[in-house]
Scaffold this motif. Structure first.
Motif, PDB file in Angstrom:
ATOM      1  N   CYS A  23       0.813  -1.087  -0.114  1.00  0.00           N
ATOM      2  CA  CYS A  23       0.127   0.019   0.085  1.00  0.00           C
ATOM      3  C   CYS A  23       0.842   1.305   0.036  1.00  0.00           C
ATOM      4  CB  CYS A  23      -0.976   0.028   1.293  1.00  0.00           C
ATOM      5  SG  CYS A  23      -2.212   1.292   1.057  1.00  0.00           S
ATOM      6  N   PHE A  25       1.508   5.344  -0.972  1.00  0.00           N
ATOM      7  CA  PHE A  25       1.134   6.361  -1.509  1.00  0.00           C
ATOM      8  C   PHE A  25       2.249   7.480  -1.527  1.00  0.00           C
ATOM      9  CE2 PHE A  25      -1.875   4.677   1.740  1.00  0.00           C
ATOM     10  CZ  PHE A  25      -3.119   4.640   0.907  1.00  0.00           C
ATOM     11  N   THR A  49      -1.721  -1.393  -3.911  1.00  0.00           N
ATOM     12  CA  THR A  49      -2.264  -0.103  -3.911  1.00  0.00           C
ATOM     13  C   THR A  49      -1.410   0.965  -4.026  1.00  0.00           C
ATOM     14  OG1 THR A  49      -4.257  -0.753  -2.093  1.00  0.00           O
ATOM     15  CG2 THR A  49      -3.878   1.432  -2.582  1.00  0.00           C
ATOM     16  N   LEU A  51      -1.445   4.997  -4.976  1.00  0.00           N
ATOM     17  CA  LEU A  51      -2.208   6.331  -5.228  1.00  0.00           C
ATOM     18  C   LEU A  51      -1.276   7.395  -5.283  1.00  0.00           C
ATOM     19  CD1 LEU A  51      -4.865   7.632  -5.716  1.00  0.00           C
ATOM     20  CD2 LEU A  51      -5.096   7.905  -3.022  1.00  0.00           C
ATOM     21  N   GLU A  54      -2.423  14.267  -3.577  1.00  0.00           N
ATOM     22  CA  GLU A  54      -2.548  15.731  -3.812  1.00  0.00           C
ATOM     23  C   GLU A  54      -1.295  16.487  -3.386  1.00  0.00           C
ATOM     24  OE1 GLU A  54      -4.813  14.326  -2.205  1.00  0.00           O
ATOM     25  OE2 GLU A  54      -5.922  15.337  -0.671  1.00  0.00           O
ATOM     26  N   SER A  55      -0.849  15.986  -2.333  1.00  0.00           N
ATOM     27  CA  SER A  55       0.366  16.688  -1.726  1.00  0.00           C
ATOM     28  C   SER A  55       0.904  15.759  -0.771  1.00  0.00           C
ATOM     29  CB  SER A  55      -0.271  17.862  -0.992  1.00  0.00           C
ATOM     30  OG  SER A  55      -0.772  17.269   0.253  1.00  0.00           O
ATOM     31  N   VAL A  57       1.619  16.373   2.454  1.00  0.00           N
ATOM     32  CA  VAL A  57       0.633  16.567   3.433  1.00  0.00           C
ATOM     33  C   VAL A  57      -0.490  15.340   3.562  1.00  0.00           C
ATOM     34  CG1 VAL A  57      -1.154  17.991   4.883  1.00  0.00           C
ATOM     35  CG2 VAL A  57       0.960  19.035   3.880  1.00  0.00           C
ATOM     36  N   ALA A  58      -1.184  15.361   2.468  1.00  0.00           N
ATOM     37  CA  ALA A  58      -2.290  14.348   2.298  1.00  0.00           C
ATOM     38  C   ALA A  58      -1.762  12.879   2.326  1.00  0.00           C
ATOM     39  CB  ALA A  58      -3.017  14.740   1.035  1.00  0.00           C
ATOM     40  N   ASN A  61      -1.089  11.654   5.606  1.00  0.00           N
ATOM     41  CA  ASN A  61      -2.112  11.277   6.201  1.00  0.00           C
ATOM     42  C   ASN A  61      -2.817  10.025   5.758  1.00  0.00           C
ATOM     43  OD1 ASN A  61      -2.798  13.363   8.555  1.00  0.00           O
ATOM     44  ND2 ASN A  61      -2.114  14.435   6.924  1.00  0.00           N
ATOM     45  N   MET A  62      -2.669   9.755   4.461  1.00  0.00           N
ATOM     46  CA  MET A  62      -3.128   8.450   3.836  1.00  0.00           C
ATOM     47  C   MET A  62      -2.580   7.336   4.700  1.00  0.00           C
ATOM     48  SD  MET A  62      -3.529   9.619  -0.009  1.00  0.00           S
ATOM     49  CE  MET A  62      -4.382  10.821  -0.495  1.00  0.00           C
ATOM     50  N   TYR A  64      -1.252   7.307   7.794  1.00  0.00           N
ATOM     51  CA  TYR A  64      -1.815   7.280   9.106  1.00  0.00           C
ATOM     52  C   TYR A  64      -3.156   6.429   8.725  1.00  0.00           C
ATOM     53  CZ  TYR A  64      -4.349   9.155  12.950  1.00  0.00           C
ATOM     54  OH  TYR A  64      -4.953   9.086  14.340  1.00  0.00           O
ATOM     55  N   GLY A  65      -3.915   6.745   7.948  1.00  0.00           N
ATOM     56  CA  GLY A  65      -5.110   6.165   7.852  1.00  0.00           C
ATOM     57  C   GLY A  65      -5.048   4.658   7.389  1.00  0.00           C
ATOM     58  N   ALA A  66      -4.440   4.278   6.551  1.00  0.00           N
ATOM     59  CA  ALA A  66      -4.080   2.988   6.256  1.00  0.00           C
ATOM     60  C   ALA A  66      -3.299   2.220   7.329  1.00  0.00           C
ATOM     61  CB  ALA A  66      -3.261   2.794   4.678  1.00  0.00           C
TER      62      ALA A  66
ATOM     63  N   GLN B  65     -10.829   6.683  14.061  1.00  0.00           N
ATOM     64  CA  GLN B  65      -9.391   7.300  13.956  1.00  0.00           C
ATOM     65  C   GLN B  65      -9.740   8.600  14.124  1.00  0.00           C
ATOM     66  OE1 GLN B  65      -6.621   6.188  11.239  1.00  0.00           O
ATOM     67  NE2 GLN B  65      -6.960   4.166  10.885  1.00  0.00           N
ATOM     68  N   ALA B  74      -7.998  12.599   3.747  1.00  0.00           N
ATOM     69  CA  ALA B  74      -6.914  11.983   3.257  1.00  0.00           C
ATOM     70  C   ALA B  74      -6.720  10.442   4.245  1.00  0.00           C
ATOM     71  CB  ALA B  74      -5.452  12.824   3.450  1.00  0.00           C
ATOM     72  N   VAL B  75      -7.147  10.781   5.545  1.00  0.00           N
ATOM     73  CA  VAL B  75      -6.931   9.659   6.421  1.00  0.00           C
ATOM     74  C   VAL B  75      -7.910   8.741   5.782  1.00  0.00           C
ATOM     75  CG1 VAL B  75      -7.489   8.738   8.810  1.00  0.00           C
ATOM     76  CG2 VAL B  75      -6.157  11.152   8.261  1.00  0.00           C
ATOM     77  N   GLY B  78      -6.685   6.727   2.902  1.00  0.00           N
ATOM     78  CA  GLY B  78      -5.883   5.658   3.119  1.00  0.00           C
ATOM     79  C   GLY B  78      -6.499   4.362   3.583  1.00  0.00           C
ATOM     80  N   ILE B  79      -7.592   4.733   4.530  1.00  0.00           N
ATOM     81  CA  ILE B  79      -8.137   3.486   4.939  1.00  0.00           C
ATOM     82  C   ILE B  79      -9.054   2.809   3.795  1.00  0.00           C
ATOM     83  CG2 ILE B  79      -9.824   2.875   6.857  1.00  0.00           C
ATOM     84  CD1 ILE B  79      -9.241   5.056   8.444  1.00  0.00           C
ATOM     85  N   GLU B 104      -7.490  18.631   0.716  1.00  0.00           N
ATOM     86  CA  GLU B 104      -8.001  17.291   0.947  1.00  0.00           C
ATOM     87  C   GLU B 104      -9.448  17.035   0.387  1.00  0.00           C
ATOM     88  OE1 GLU B 104      -6.022  19.019   3.077  1.00  0.00           O
ATOM     89  OE2 GLU B 104      -4.102  17.997   2.976  1.00  0.00           O
ATOM     90  N   HIS B 107      -9.709  16.988  -3.506  1.00  0.00           N
ATOM     91  CA  HIS B 107      -9.205  16.106  -4.266  1.00  0.00           C
ATOM     92  C   HIS B 107      -9.762  14.610  -3.887  1.00  0.00           C
ATOM     93  CE1 HIS B 107      -6.212  18.087  -6.388  1.00  0.00           C
ATOM     94  NE2 HIS B 107      -6.179  19.089  -5.505  1.00  0.00           N
ATOM     95  N   ARG B 111     -11.505  12.596  -6.925  1.00  0.00           N
ATOM     96  CA  ARG B 111     -10.785  11.102  -7.237  1.00  0.00           C
ATOM     97  C   ARG B 111     -12.079  10.307  -7.072  1.00  0.00           C
ATOM     98  NH1 ARG B 111      -6.393  12.453  -3.677  1.00  0.00           N
ATOM     99  NH2 ARG B 111      -7.482  11.416  -2.009  1.00  0.00           N
TER     100      ARG B 111
END
Lengths: 353, 253
Positions: A23, A25, A49, A51, A54-55, A57-58, A61-62, A64-66, B65, B74-75, B78-79, B104, B107, B111
């Motif tokens: 995964c 990003f 995965t 992806l 857009e930055s 920064v994003a 945080n992706m 962090y989420g994943a 989260q 964005a978080v 990711g999930i 964020e 975009h 997407r």
């Protein structure tokens, strides 16, 4: 598997895929964009995965989420982009999530240039983002070593539930070298029973770094501090060069500059000057104890870097300021030459160039 | 005895810290009801923002989260990209989503990320104590616009639904309000549709909820409901802006 000739960035990408880093990003930035380009083709082949965010920064945080959802997520960038990721890395460390970020360091500060540098040492090693945290930091000095460190980085990120940084430089990322991808075996990892992957049959999991209760916040700080102490006990890695024969000078260098130092040491030997090298492979934790031992016979130490001397303080701490620590480095994307290092050593020995 | 009203399973048995008259509780409850009714609770992951609802993870009974300011989309990306089987939603205020998190949200929408955004628009920064938000009404007095929002200096309030609906990507975009039972019934329908679309793996879904902040507006809860009706509803039309179509406003296709 036979050796193949690969560019560092692409080899890092392939090594991560083989280590289960499925995964990914990213955001384009020179000199690491080949990682993203490679994975945009490779991830569909392995059901991973990919992806482009857009930055940075994003992207961070992706991660962090994943990572919070229990997925082996990672990213690559270069210095200005890494700066943008620092906020999220602080959250990731505080939330005790595993992730791997590769920094193919370029020159700075500011927008800097696109040539190799080691100017992000302090950012990587001392925390980087806000708050009281550290990252485990690996510094490969060849494409082969980068390939070896990627699976280790993923394993340790999961094991410690902490971000791991692989600190390369523009040279490691852009250089082509023969590499061999080997199988890596690690002990089983603990289950990710903290991940936000659905609460069926259990209580809800919460990924969070907000602690309004000072007692709870202090508990987190102390738990993290204990984790970093465990890293210091168990994760220190280094290479020694020419320490098995008499030497009066100890060079300390990591990554690309360590290779320059090895050539310099050979040249010094031709002039009957005994020099040796300690090459930290982990920058945090720093091989301080070994440094202290190796420094015992020397007149002085010299930290050789592609920065203005960011590692010097760690060398001084390692030798407990008992021996002189000199610095030689180039900046701006210029790489020290072996001849320059030889001249510097001779000058400090009072032997003139 | 027949039970006619109870706490949804997806809502935690926890007291909230929200001020009296705050409408967060209404939206929380509707989200929980939707997830229960659609049988999605055990697959749900919520994303709490920075703002008054930062502690939302304590008020729901499923995985959560907490995101840094503005980065919830964005978080969520990711999930959802890492675990597409999850039902993911962000819960964001107007400062979080329409100011610091503008990149964020735009975009993620563009997407066509297949998660749900619940956007709470109460025209002010709540948690930090009533500062001007990107959605603050013209002339509205806040702690950082003591003479009223001056549109000549700081522009007009951002209409997020209209802005996102202009993107060509398929989506479900609707603005609702939660100041009266009539509007709340419509809001529940929109939220349920948003989660249904996600469960069906259809499209990005975005529900803006016009909400009140009696404390920082300096009004009684009842006066705040009335102020929303008179001031916000005329500027922020309560309607659907997009329902699955691949078309943006001004699109020549």
């Amino acid at each position: 598997m036979a050796k193949v000739l690969m560019k560092g960035n692409e080899a890092i990408a392939e090594a991560a895929v083989r280590a289960g880093g499925l995964c990914y990003f990213c955001y384009p930035i020179t000199p690491q964009s080949e990682v993203a380009e490679y994975l945009s083709r490779r991830m569909p082949e392995v059901g991973g995965t990919f992806l482009q965010g857009e930055s940075e920064v994003a992207v961070s945080n992706m991660l962090y989420g994943a990572a919070g959802a229990g997925v082996r997520a990672w990213s690559t960038s270069s210095s200005p982009g890494i700066s943008l990721m620092m906020e999220a890395l602080s959250y990731i460390a505080a939330s005790e999530l595993p992730t791997v970020v590769v920094n193919i360091v370029r020159t700075g500060p500011g927008l800097g240039g696109i040539l190799p540098s080691q100017g992000d040492y302090l950012q990587a090693v001392k925390g980087g983002g806000h708050g009281d945290y550290r990252c485990l930091v690996y510094a490969p000095s060849s494409v082969q070593e980068a390939v070896e460190l990627m699976p280790l980085a993923f394993d340790r990120a999961d094991r410690y539930r902490n971000p791991v940084i692989v600190l390369g430089d523009g040279m490691i990322g852009q250089m082509m070298e023969p590499v061999e991808f080997r199988e890596h075996e690690f002990p089983p990892l603990p289950p990710k029973d903290w991940a936000t992957d659905g609460c069926k049959g259990r209580k809800p999991n919460i990924v969070n770094s907000l602690y309004l209760d000072p007692v709870k916040e202090e508990e987190l700080n102390q738990r993290l501090a204990a984790k970093y102490e465990r890293m210091k006990q168990n994760e220190v890695m280094y290479e020694e060069y020419m320490t098995d024969r008499p030497y009066e000078v100890l060079l300390v260098a990591y990554g690309t500059t360590a290779r320059v130092c090895k050539t310099a040491i050979k040249k010094l030997a031709e002039d009957r000057i005994g020099a040796a090298l300690l090459r930290p492979i982990t920058l945090f934790p720093f091989p301080s104890a070994r440094l202290y031992e190796l420094a015992k016979p020397v007149k002085f130490l010299m930290s050789v870097e592609m920065s203005c001397g960011q590692m010097v303080e760690d060398v001084e701490l390692g030798v407990r300021c008992e021996k002189p620590v000199y610095f030689y480095g180039r900046q701006g994307g210029l790489v020290p030459t072996p001849e320059e290092v030889v001249d510097q050593v001779k000058k400090r020995l009072g032997k003139g160039a | 005895m027949e039970t006619i009203f109870k706490r949804p399973e997806a809502l935690a048995a926890a007291p909230t810290h929200y001020c009296p008259g705050c409408t967060h509780g209404i939206v929380h409850r509707m989200i929980a009801e939707c997830l229960d009714e659609l049988g999605l609770r055990e697959r749900a992951v919520g994303i709490a923002p920075v703002g008054c609802s930062v502690l939302a993870y304590n008020y729901f009974n499923f995985d959560f989260q907490q995101a840094s300011h503005g980065r919830a989309p964005a978080v969520a990306t990711g999930i959802k990209r890492g675990r597409p089987e999850m039902i993911v939603f962000t819960y964001q205020g107007d400062g979080d989503l329409a100011s610091i998190g503008m990149a964020e949200i735009v975009h993620a929408a563009n997407r066509g990320e297949k998660f749900t955004v619940v956007f709470i628009n109460n025209a002010i920064y709540g948690m930090t104590g009533g500062q001007m938000a990107p959605t603050t009404m013209p002339g509205q007095v806040t702690t950082t616009s003591p003479f009223g929002r001056d549109v000549a200096q700081v522009g007009y309030p951002v209409r997020m639904c209209e802005l996102l609906a202009a993107l060509k990507t398929q989506g479900f975009i609707e603005r609702v309000a939660v100041h009266s039972p009539k509007y709340i019934i419509r809001a529940k329908k929109a939220l349920k549709k948003a989660f249904q679309y996600q469960a069906d793996n259809k499209c990005f879904s975005f529900v803006e909820c016009l909400s009140t902040c009696p404390t920082n507006w300096g009004m009684t809860p009842l006066a705040a409901l009335d102020w929303l009706e008179k001031n916000m509803v005329p500027y922020y039309p309560v309607q659907n802006f997009k329902d699955l179509v691949e078309q943006g406003g001004g699109d020549a296709d």
